[in-house]
Design a protein around this motif. Structure first.
Motif, PDB file in Angstrom:
ATOM      1  N   LEU A 231     -24.833 -25.843 -12.902  1.00  0.00           N
ATOM      2  CA  LEU A 231     -24.498 -26.973 -12.027  1.00  0.00           C
ATOM      3  C   LEU A 231     -25.221 -26.874 -10.690  1.00  0.00           C
ATOM      4  O   LEU A 231     -25.553 -27.897 -10.086  1.00  0.00           O
ATOM      5  CB  LEU A 231     -22.982 -27.036 -11.826  1.00  0.00           C
ATOM      6  N   GLU A 232     -25.469 -25.647 -10.231  1.00  0.00           N
ATOM      7  CA  GLU A 232     -26.259 -25.490  -9.011  1.00  0.00           C
ATOM      8  C   GLU A 232     -27.679 -25.993  -9.236  1.00  0.00           C
ATOM      9  O   GLU A 232     -28.277 -26.622  -8.366  1.00  0.00           O
ATOM     10  CB  GLU A 232     -26.269 -24.021  -8.578  1.00  0.00           C
ATOM     11  N   ARG A 233     -28.246 -25.711 -10.415  1.00  0.00           N
ATOM     12  CA  ARG A 233     -29.586 -26.202 -10.741  1.00  0.00           C
ATOM     13  C   ARG A 233     -29.604 -27.721 -10.803  1.00  0.00           C
ATOM     14  O   ARG A 233     -30.586 -28.364 -10.449  1.00  0.00           O
ATOM     15  CB  ARG A 233     -30.050 -25.619 -12.073  1.00  0.00           C
ATOM     16  N   LEU A 234     -28.481 -28.313 -11.248  1.00  0.00           N
ATOM     17  CA  LEU A 234     -28.381 -29.774 -11.297  1.00  0.00           C
ATOM     18  C   LEU A 234     -28.070 -30.376  -9.931  1.00  0.00           C
ATOM     19  O   LEU A 234     -28.136 -31.591  -9.757  1.00  0.00           O
ATOM     20  CB  LEU A 234     -27.284 -30.192 -12.284  1.00  0.00           C
ATOM     21  N   GLY A 235     -27.701 -29.507  -8.961  1.00  0.00           N
ATOM     22  CA  GLY A 235     -27.326 -30.011  -7.645  1.00  0.00           C
ATOM     23  C   GLY A 235     -25.943 -30.607  -7.605  1.00  0.00           C
ATOM     24  O   GLY A 235     -25.622 -31.411  -6.737  1.00  0.00           O
ATOM     25  N   HIS A 236     -25.056 -30.189  -8.542  1.00  0.00           N
ATOM     26  CA  HIS A 236     -23.720 -30.775  -8.631  1.00  0.00           C
ATOM     27  C   HIS A 236     -22.636 -29.704  -8.720  1.00  0.00           C
ATOM     28  O   HIS A 236     -21.621 -29.901  -9.389  1.00  0.00           O
ATOM     29  CB  HIS A 236     -23.633 -31.687  -9.855  1.00  0.00           C
ATOM     30  N   GLU A 237     -22.854 -28.585  -8.050  1.00  0.00           N
ATOM     31  CA  GLU A 237     -21.877 -27.504  -8.166  1.00  0.00           C
ATOM     32  C   GLU A 237     -20.502 -27.884  -7.610  1.00  0.00           C
ATOM     33  O   GLU A 237     -19.486 -27.310  -8.001  1.00  0.00           O
ATOM     34  CB  GLU A 237     -22.393 -26.240  -7.458  1.00  0.00           C
ATOM     35  N   HIS A 238     -20.467 -28.865  -6.698  1.00  0.00           N
ATOM     36  CA  HIS A 238     -19.184 -29.288  -6.125  1.00  0.00           C
ATOM     37  C   HIS A 238     -18.654 -30.574  -6.751  1.00  0.00           C
ATOM     38  O   HIS A 238     -17.527 -30.979  -6.478  1.00  0.00           O
ATOM     39  CB  HIS A 238     -19.325 -29.484  -4.612  1.00  0.00           C
ATOM     40  N   ALA A 239     -19.461 -31.234  -7.590  1.00  0.00           N
ATOM     41  CA  ALA A 239     -19.078 -32.536  -8.141  1.00  0.00           C
ATOM     42  C   ALA A 239     -18.287 -32.416  -9.434  1.00  0.00           C
ATOM     43  O   ALA A 239     -17.641 -33.371  -9.846  1.00  0.00           O
ATOM     44  CB  ALA A 239     -20.316 -33.389  -8.374  1.00  0.00           C
ATOM     45  N   LEU A 240     -18.329 -31.247 -10.078  1.00  0.00           N
ATOM     46  CA  LEU A 240     -17.649 -31.066 -11.361  1.00  0.00           C
ATOM     47  C   LEU A 240     -16.732 -29.844 -11.298  1.00  0.00           C
ATOM     48  O   LEU A 240     -17.170 -28.726 -11.572  1.00  0.00           O
ATOM     49  CB  LEU A 240     -18.672 -30.889 -12.496  1.00  0.00           C
ATOM     50  N   PRO A 241     -15.464 -30.025 -10.947  1.00  0.00           N
ATOM     51  CA  PRO A 241     -14.519 -28.897 -10.963  1.00  0.00           C
ATOM     52  C   PRO A 241     -14.402 -28.349 -12.383  1.00  0.00           C
ATOM     53  O   PRO A 241     -14.059 -29.082 -13.316  1.00  0.00           O
ATOM     54  CB  PRO A 241     -13.208 -29.530 -10.493  1.00  0.00           C
ATOM     55  N   LEU A 242     -14.685 -27.082 -12.556  1.00  0.00           N
ATOM     56  CA  LEU A 242     -14.781 -26.510 -13.900  1.00  0.00           C
ATOM     57  C   LEU A 242     -13.455 -26.517 -14.651  1.00  0.00           C
ATOM     58  O   LEU A 242     -13.433 -26.510 -15.883  1.00  0.00           O
ATOM     59  CB  LEU A 242     -15.321 -25.074 -13.811  1.00  0.00           C
ATOM     60  N   ASP A 243     -12.333 -26.519 -13.940  1.00  0.00           N
ATOM     61  CA  ASP A 243     -11.032 -26.456 -14.605  1.00  0.00           C
ATOM     62  C   ASP A 243     -10.416 -27.835 -14.845  1.00  0.00           C
ATOM     63  O   ASP A 243      -9.329 -27.939 -15.410  1.00  0.00           O
ATOM     64  CB  ASP A 243     -10.056 -25.601 -13.777  1.00  0.00           C
ATOM     65  N   LEU A 244     -11.112 -28.881 -14.434  1.00  0.00           N
ATOM     66  CA  LEU A 244     -10.570 -30.235 -14.580  1.00  0.00           C
ATOM     67  C   LEU A 244     -10.745 -30.726 -16.014  1.00  0.00           C
ATOM     68  O   LEU A 244     -11.774 -30.468 -16.649  1.00  0.00           O
ATOM     69  CB  LEU A 244     -11.290 -31.179 -13.627  1.00  0.00           C
ATOM     70  N   GLU A 245      -9.725 -31.430 -16.534  1.00  0.00           N
ATOM     71  CA  GLU A 245      -9.852 -32.013 -17.871  1.00  0.00           C
ATOM     72  C   GLU A 245     -10.910 -33.109 -17.859  1.00  0.00           C
ATOM     73  O   GLU A 245     -10.988 -33.907 -16.934  1.00  0.00           O
ATOM     74  CB  GLU A 245      -8.515 -32.605 -18.333  1.00  0.00           C
TER      75      GLU A 245
END
Length: 631
Positions: A133-147
Motif C-alpha cells: 500500500l505504501e508503493r501504491l501511495g495509499h497506506e492510510h486510505a485502506l485500514p487493513l482490519d476494516l471489512e
C-alpha cells in the motif's frame, strides 16, 4: 512516451491465436489474438462488448476457450482453474471486484494464500500489505482490519490491485483499474506499473481512457466484435483517431465539442440548493447550488465525500445537519422515495450493486423508478409507454430485446438503461455519479450528448466524476470537495486539470503547505498565501494572516481577476523580490513552488506592510526549496 521494449523473439511471454468463445448463442470471441512481451505494458482496447474482458478471462483461465491456442512461456496454456493460472504467475485485476465482503482488507489482499496448506503468519501478511500500500501511495486510505463491505467502490478496486501485487505475478492483467481513481491516484498506479514493467513483468492494460493508453502503454491490440482488428501496434505510431477508427469503424471527433447550453449572461432559477450539508464521517460541510439547465460538476479525489453527499441528498445516508431546498422549498429526504417525490434522481456509481436488479429484464429494470413513484392499483406501465418508446429510440436501445436479461448487455448499455429509468420520471434534478465508468469512448460520447440534451430541456444536472477532463469538458461550474468540505466554486473556464488537481488535494495533504504559510506570518507578519496564477487571473488555494494582516483581496477557493486584487503589480510581475504597489502601503513577494520532480505546484506569496523590515527574498526562497525537498 515510455521507452519501447526490445523486440527479440525470446521476449515473447504469451501468444493467443484464433481464440473463440461463445456463451449460448452469443459469440463473445470469434478470431481473437494477442502477442505479449516481457517488460512491456500492452494495451488491450475495444468498445464495450468487443471481447476484451472475455479474452482476459481466457488467459487467466476464468473461462475455457472453445477453440484456438494460447501459449505461455513457450508452452501450451492448459491450466484448468484460476488457481493453476495463479501458480503459473498470471493474475487479473478485474473491473468488477471479486472480493470477500465479510473479510478484512488484509485477508482479501492475501486471499489466494489463505487456501494453501501452510502455516499462516498474519504478522508477515500485515508487513507485506503495508509495503504494497505504501508503493501504491495509499497506506492510510485502506485500514487493513476494516471489512471490505464497508469500503467504497474505489477502495475495493485498490484492494484488487494490492491483491495482484501480493501474488508477485509475472503477467498481470489490469482490467479498467483506473475507472474509480482520480488523476493523482492514476499517476501513482502508473508509477507502480512502470516499475513492474522495468522489472521484466508483462502487463496487459485494459482501458477506455485513450489518454491513459498513450501515457502508459508500449504497444496496443485493438478488438471489435470479438475479433482482433489490430495486433501489437506500437503506441507511438498511433493517434487517438487511429485507435477510435479501429474500435468503432468511424471517426467520432471530439467527444467534448459542444455548443453552450444557454445564452451567455442568461440567469436561470436555482433548482437545488444545498447549505452546510453534514453526514459524518464522510460529509462535514458541503454547500452548493445548481440552476435549471445547468451541468454542475462535483470534483475531488476518491474518498473526498462527493458520492456520500449525493447519497445524503437522495435519502440513502442519514444527515446530521444542513438544509436542502428544491425550487426554494426545504425538503427532508430520509429515504429515496422522499427525494424522488421532490424531483431528484440518482444514477449511482456502482452499477452492479446499487442500480440494477440482475434477475429482471431490461424493461423491468427500466421501469423500477416508475414503480417506486407510482401510486394506485396495478403497475401503471401504460402511462409511460409513449415516453419509454421515445427514450429507447433516443438512447439507441434495442427495442426488440427489452424482455431479455439485463446482464446480457454490455456495461455501456446497462448504464443507458439506468439513465433512461430516471429520465422516464422527468426529474427536476439528476445526479450522476461516475456515469461513464467502464464504458468505451463511443458510449461516452453518446452519454455526453444525452446529458447536454437533458440540460437543454431544463433539467439541473449534477455530474460527479474522477475524470477531470470529463468534468472540464461537460460542466459549466465545478464545486471542489476535499475531505468532506466544499472548498471552491469556480467556473470551468477558470480551471484546467492541473489547477483542479491542486484544488482537490486532500486537506491532510495540503496541511503542510498551510502550516508553512502560518510559520511565514509568525516569523515575518503580514499575510501569506498559496495560489495558482494565470495571465489575468489568480486562484487562491490557502491563506494565513498574522495579527497585522495585509489586505490582498484574495479568498481561499475563489478565482479573482488580478486587477481587482489589492496586489496586482506583484501578481503580474512575479519577480524574485518584493514589489510595492502604486498605493505604496504594502510590498509583496511572489515565488514559484515546484515538486521534487519539477511539477508546478503554484506560487507562494508573502505580503507585508511597506514600512516593515523586509526579509531577504533568498531566505524565503530557501524555505520553499526546503519544503519541496521533503515532498
Amino acid at each position: 512516451m515510455i521507452d519501447q521494449p526490445s523486440n527479440k523473439p525470446s521476449d515473447v511471454v504469451l501468444v493467443a491465436r484464433n481464440v473463440a468463445k461463445s456463451f449460448g448463442k452469443t459469440r463473445a470471441l470469434v478470431d481473437a489474438g494477442l502477442e505479449l512481451k516481457a517488460g512491456e505494458v500492452h494495451g488491450l482496447l475495444g468498445a464495450n462488448g468487443a471481447g476484451k474482458s472475455t479474452l482476459s478471462r481466457v488467459i487467466t483461465c476464468h473461462v475455457r476457450r472453445d477453440a484456438g491456442e494460447v501459449t505461455f512461456r513457450g508452452a501450451p496454456l492448459e491450466a484448468a482453474t484460476t488457481r493453476d493460472a495463479l501458480r503459473l504467475g498470471i493474475a487479473l485485476v478485474a473491473q468488477e471486484t471479486s472480493l470477500a465482503p465479510d473479510m478484512s482488507v488484509l485477508e482479501n489482499i492475501f486471499l489466494p494464500e489463505l487456501g494453501r496448506p501452510a502455516r499462516l503468519s498474519y504478522g508477515v501478511f500485515r508487513r507485506r500489505a503495508t509495503e504494497i500500500l505504501e508503493r501504491l501511495g495509499h497506506e492510510h486510505a485502506l485500514p487493513l482490519d476494516l471489512e471490505v463491505r464497508r469500503l467504497s467502490a474505489a477502495q475495493r478496486q485498490l484492494v484488487e490491485i494490492a491483491k495482484a501485487l501480493a501474488l508477485d505475478a509475472n503477467l498481470v492483467i489490469f482490467d479498467e483499474p483506473t475507472a474509480s481513481l482520480s488523476p493523482s491516484e492514476v499517476e501513482r498506479l502508473f508509477d507502480i506499473m512502470a516499475r513492474l514493467r522495468d522489472d521484466g513483468r508483462a502487463l496487459i492494460f485494459v482501458s477506455h481512457r485513450l489518454e491513459e493508453v498513450f501515457a502508459i502503454t508500449d504497444r496496443v491490440t485493438i478488438m471489435r466484435e470479438g475479433r482482433t482488428v489490430a495486433n501489437a501496434l506500437p503506441t507511438a505510431s498511433l493517434t487517438q483517431s487511429d485507435i477510435v477508427r479501429h474500435m468503432v469503424g468511424q471517426d467520432l471527433g471530439s467527444v467534448y465539442t459542444q455548443a453552450p447550453v444557454h445564452a451567455a449572461g442568461e440567469v436561470l432559477p436555482v433548482v437545488l440548493e444545498v447549505s452546510h450539508l453534514s453526514a459524518p464521517p464522510a460529509v462535514r460541510d458541503i454547500s452548493f447550488s445548481v440552476r435549471r439547465g445547468e451541468i454542475l460538476g462535483l470534483g475531488g479525489l476518491v474518498g473526498a465525500g462527493r458520492s456520500e453527499a449525493a447519497e445524503a441528498i437522495f435519502g440513502l445516508r442519514p444527515r446530521r445537519g444542513g438544509v436542502i431546498k428544491v425550487d426554494g422549498r426545504e425538503i427532508n429526504p430520509t429515504k429515496p422515495a422522499d427525494a424522488i417525490k421532490a424531483g431528484i434522481g440518482l444514477v449511482a456509481e456502482d452499477r452492479r450493486v446499487q442500480s440494477i436488479v440482475p434477475d429482471l429484464t431490461v424493461r423491468e429494470n427500466l421501469l423500477l423508478a416508475h414503480i417506486g413513484a407510482h401510486r394506485g392499483f396495478g403497475l401503471g406501465y401504460a402511462a409511460r409507454e409513449k415516453k419509454l418508446a421515445a427514450l429507447i429510440k433516443s438512447l439507441d436501445l434495442p427495442a426488440d430485446r427489452l424482455d431479455a436479461n439485463l446482464l446480457t448487455f454490455s456495461g455501456g448499455m446497462q448504464q443507458k438503461v439506468v439513465m433512461a429509468r430516471w429520465l422516464l420520471l422527468e426529474p427536476k434534478v439528476l445526479i450522476l455519479d461516475e456515469p461513464t465508468k467502464g464504458v468505451d469512448i463511443g458510449t461516452r460520447a453518446s452519454i455526453y450528448a444525452i446529458l447536454r440534451e437533458i440540460a437543454a430541456d431544463g433539467v439541473a444536472v449534477i455530474l460527479i466524476s474522477s475524470d477531470f477532463e470529463e468534468l472540464l469538458g461537460l460542466a459549466e461550474r465545478i464545486v471542489v470537495i476535499s475531505d468532506g468540505v466544499s472548498i471552491a466554486d469556480l467556473p470551468t473556464a477558470s480551471l484546467d486539470e492541473e489547477k483542479l488537481t491542486l484544488l482537490a488535494a486532500p486537506r491532510t495533504s495540503t496541511a503542510r503547505n498551510t502550516e508553512f504559510l502560518r510559520r511565514l506570518t509568525s516569523d515575518f507578519g503580514g499575510t501569506a498565501f498559496w495560489a495558482l496564477l494565470e495571465q489575468d487571473e489568480v486562484i487562491c488555494l490557502s491563506q494565513a494572516d498574522a495579527t497585522n494582516p495585509v489586505a490582498t483581496g484574495l479568498r481561499p477557493g475563489e478565482a479573482r481577476a488580478i486587477d481587482v486584487t489589492h496586489i496586482p503589480q506583484a501578481l503580474r510581475r512575479r519577480e524574485a523580490q518584493f514589489v510595492r504597489e502604486d498605493a505604496g502601503d504594502n510590498a509583496t513577494l511572489i515565488l514559484p513552488m515546484r515538486s521534487r520532480r519539477g511539477s508546478d505546484l503554484g506560487w507562494i506569496g508573502l505580503a507585508l506592510p511597506a514600512a516593515a523590515d523586509l526579509p531577504p527574498p533568498q531566505a524565503i526562497e530557501a524555505r520553499i526549496a526546503a519544503l519541496n525537498a521533503i515532498d
